[in-house]
Design an enzyme around this catalytic site. Structure first.
Site, mmCIF file in Angstrom:
data_model
loop_
_atom_site.group_PDB
_atom_site.id
_atom_site.type_symbol
_atom_site.label_atom_id
_atom_site.label_comp_id
_atom_site.label_asym_id
_atom_site.label_seq_id
_atom_site.Cartn_x
_atom_site.Cartn_y
_atom_site.Cartn_z
ATOM 1 N N ARG A 55 0.805 -1.222 0.000
ATOM 2 C CA ARG A 55 0.000 0.000 0.000
ATOM 3 C C ARG A 55 0.837 1.271 0.000
ATOM 4 O O ARG A 55 0.590 2.193 -0.773
ATOM 5 C CB ARG A 55 -0.894 0.061 1.254
ATOM 6 C CG ARG A 55 -2.202 -0.636 1.132
ATOM 7 C CD ARG A 55 -2.605 -1.157 2.482
ATOM 8 N NE ARG A 55 -1.702 -2.244 2.823
ATOM 9 C CZ ARG A 55 -1.900 -3.505 2.472
ATOM 10 N NH1 ARG A 55 -2.973 -3.846 1.840
ATOM 11 N NH2 ARG A 55 -1.025 -4.444 2.782
ATOM 12 N N THR A 56 1.788 1.330 0.912
ATOM 13 C CA THR A 56 2.484 2.602 1.099
ATOM 14 C C THR A 56 3.244 2.986 -0.168
ATOM 15 O O THR A 56 3.118 4.103 -0.678
ATOM 16 C CB THR A 56 3.433 2.525 2.311
ATOM 17 O OG1 THR A 56 2.673 2.106 3.440
ATOM 18 C CG2 THR A 56 4.065 3.868 2.597
ATOM 19 N N LYS A 85 26.054 -3.894 -1.220
ATOM 20 C CA LYS A 85 27.519 -3.841 -1.344
ATOM 21 C C LYS A 85 28.175 -3.164 -0.149
ATOM 22 O O LYS A 85 29.383 -2.960 -0.137
ATOM 23 C CB LYS A 85 27.896 -3.054 -2.609
ATOM 24 C CG LYS A 85 27.322 -3.629 -3.883
ATOM 25 C CD LYS A 85 27.740 -2.770 -5.071
ATOM 26 C CE LYS A 85 27.047 -3.206 -6.341
ATOM 27 N NZ LYS A 85 27.236 -2.222 -7.407
ATOM 28 N N ARG A 106 11.388 3.958 3.396
ATOM 29 C CA ARG A 106 11.005 2.982 4.417
ATOM 30 C C ARG A 106 12.247 2.208 4.807
ATOM 31 O O ARG A 106 12.981 1.720 3.948
ATOM 32 C CB ARG A 106 9.932 2.022 3.918
ATOM 33 C CG ARG A 106 9.729 0.854 4.886
ATOM 34 C CD ARG A 106 8.505 0.062 4.620
ATOM 35 N NE ARG A 106 7.307 0.814 4.942
ATOM 36 C CZ ARG A 106 6.083 0.302 4.929
ATOM 37 N NH1 ARG A 106 5.904 -0.962 4.611
ATOM 38 N NH2 ARG A 106 5.049 1.039 5.234
ATOM 39 N N HIS A 134 5.206 6.026 11.566
ATOM 40 C CA HIS A 134 4.680 5.920 10.204
ATOM 41 C C HIS A 134 3.689 7.090 10.035
ATOM 42 O O HIS A 134 2.478 6.896 9.996
ATOM 43 C CB HIS A 134 3.988 4.560 10.044
ATOM 44 C CG HIS A 134 3.716 4.148 8.633
ATOM 45 N ND1 HIS A 134 3.834 5.005 7.548
ATOM 46 C CD2 HIS A 134 3.292 2.960 8.123
ATOM 47 C CE1 HIS A 134 3.504 4.334 6.447
ATOM 48 N NE2 HIS A 134 3.177 3.103 6.775
HETATM 49 C C1 NCD Z 1 1.892 -1.030 8.302
HETATM 50 C C2 NCD Z 1 3.388 -0.800 8.426
HETATM 51 O O1 NCD Z 1 4.141 -1.037 7.486
HETATM 52 O O2 NCD Z 1 3.764 -0.340 9.493
HETATM 53 N N1 NCD Z 1 1.513 -1.234 6.972
HETATM 54 C C3 NCD Z 1 1.197 -0.127 6.231
HETATM 55 O O3 NCD Z 1 2.016 0.703 5.926
HETATM 56 N N2 NCD Z 1 -0.100 0.035 5.901
HETATM 57 C C4 NCD Z 1 1.347 -2.032 9.229
HETATM 58 C C5 NCD Z 1 1.932 -3.410 9.256
HETATM 59 O O4 NCD Z 1 2.851 -3.749 8.529
HETATM 60 O O5 NCD Z 1 1.415 -4.213 10.064
#
Ligand code: NCD
Length: 307
Positions: A55-56, A85, A106, A134
């Site tokens: 999703r993100t 590397k 991320r 997040h």
């Molecule tokens: C979440 C995350 O990555 O923190 N997912 C997301 O971005 N919607 C929640 C999760 O991974 O459980």
């Protein structure tokens, strides 16, 4: 138009800025209905993901594309970027910053986005840093609560599941704390209770919260039941503990039967087995609408950062 630069943690937002983001997100919904815009024409967004995501990453990439911008990306950056590397995060960021106008990062380490922001020279968006935060997820969660419940003041939110490692709930607590009359319930297995830093923050800001065991009891009181996945990847060797935590709290028909008619169930997704699929057909299951809202909120953020 309010301007934004880095998006690193939920505490950086105030109510006025959140209102401006939500106002823009609503406009973005119209933009999507009219097949997008060219407002970010010739701008480039880099998505650098060292941890899995559906999703993100895709909603950020869709958001940029719908605003007419370009996307460069490396998923599994740990494996496919020069990190494999031995390159440091700082060096990678310095280089990627030369190819793009904004970096969406991320990473598996808490604080990684702050490290990136310190050297990037361009805006950095934290798309999840380990068990840290997040913030863009928390913004879309709040936007969803506003849409589903109709207000952000005087709401009762039950946060359920892995509250120790769940970065979405941590960021959401910081945002909810800004609103008058919010009450939070924490419902978590013993080994993944909410950490002290958040509890101390809430105490300092006089935000009432209670740690409780009975999900059914809390479901009767809550406007929002926010369920989360037990974050298996943070348990390492402790597989026994993971198995114990998993399955302790499940949102199923019996929980839905306790909830008010206007209340909603949310989840940042992905879910494993903590929400029974039989709940999906209930109109109070808001998690797929929530994921969809992520597109509008991320379009709004990119617009406010780049336009
Ligand atoms: C979440 C995350 O990555 O923190 N997912 C997301 O971005 N919607 C929640 C999760 O991974 O459980």
């Amino acid at each position: 138009m309010d301007r934004l630069y880095h998006v690193l943690e939920a505490q950086q937002f105030d109510i006025d800025l959140i209102d401006a983001i939500f106002f823009t997100a609503q406009e973005m919904e119209q933009v999507v209905q009219h097949y997008g815009s060219n407002i970010l024409n010739r701008r480039v967004m880099a998505t650098l993901f060292y941890e899995p995501s559906t999703r993100t990453r895709l909603s950020f990439e869709s958001a940029m594309t719908r605003l007419g911008g370009g996307v460069i990306t490396t998923e599994s950056a740990q494996e496919f970027s020069s990190a494999a590397k031995g390159e440091t995060l700082e060096d990678t960021i310095r280089v990627v910053a030369g190819y793009s106008d904004v970096i969406v990062l991320r990473h598996y380490e808490s604080g990684a986005s702050n490290r990136a922001a310190a050297v990037a020279g361009i805006p950095v968006i934290n798309a999840g840093d380990g068990a840290g935060q997040h913030p863009t997820q928390a913004l879309l969660d709040l936007f969803t609560i506003q849409r589903e419940i109709g207000r952000l003041q005087k709401i009762t939110v039950a946060l359920v599941g892995d509250l120790a490692n769940g970065r979405t709930v941590r960021s959401l607590c910081y945002l909810l704390a800004k609103y008058e009359g919010v009450k939070m319930y924490f419902v978590a297995p013993e080994m993944v209770r909410m950490k002290d830093d958040i509890k101390e923050y809430l105490q300092r800001h006089q935000v009432p919260f209670e740690e409780v065991e009975d999900l059914h009891e809390v479901a009767r009181q809550a406007d929002v039941v926010y369920q989360t996945r037990i974050q298996k990847e943070r348990f390492g060797e402790r597989t026994g503990e993971y198995e114990q935590a998993r399955g302790r709290y499940i949102v199923d028909r019996s929980v839905m039967d306790c909830m008010q008619e206007y209340a909603v169930v949310m989840h940042p997704l992905p879910r494993v087995d903590e929400i029974d699929p039989e709940v999906d057909a209930d109109p109070r299951a808001a998690y797929f609408r929530q994921a969809h809202n992520g597109l509008y909120v991320r379009m709004a953020l990119l617009r406010m950062i780049l336009a």
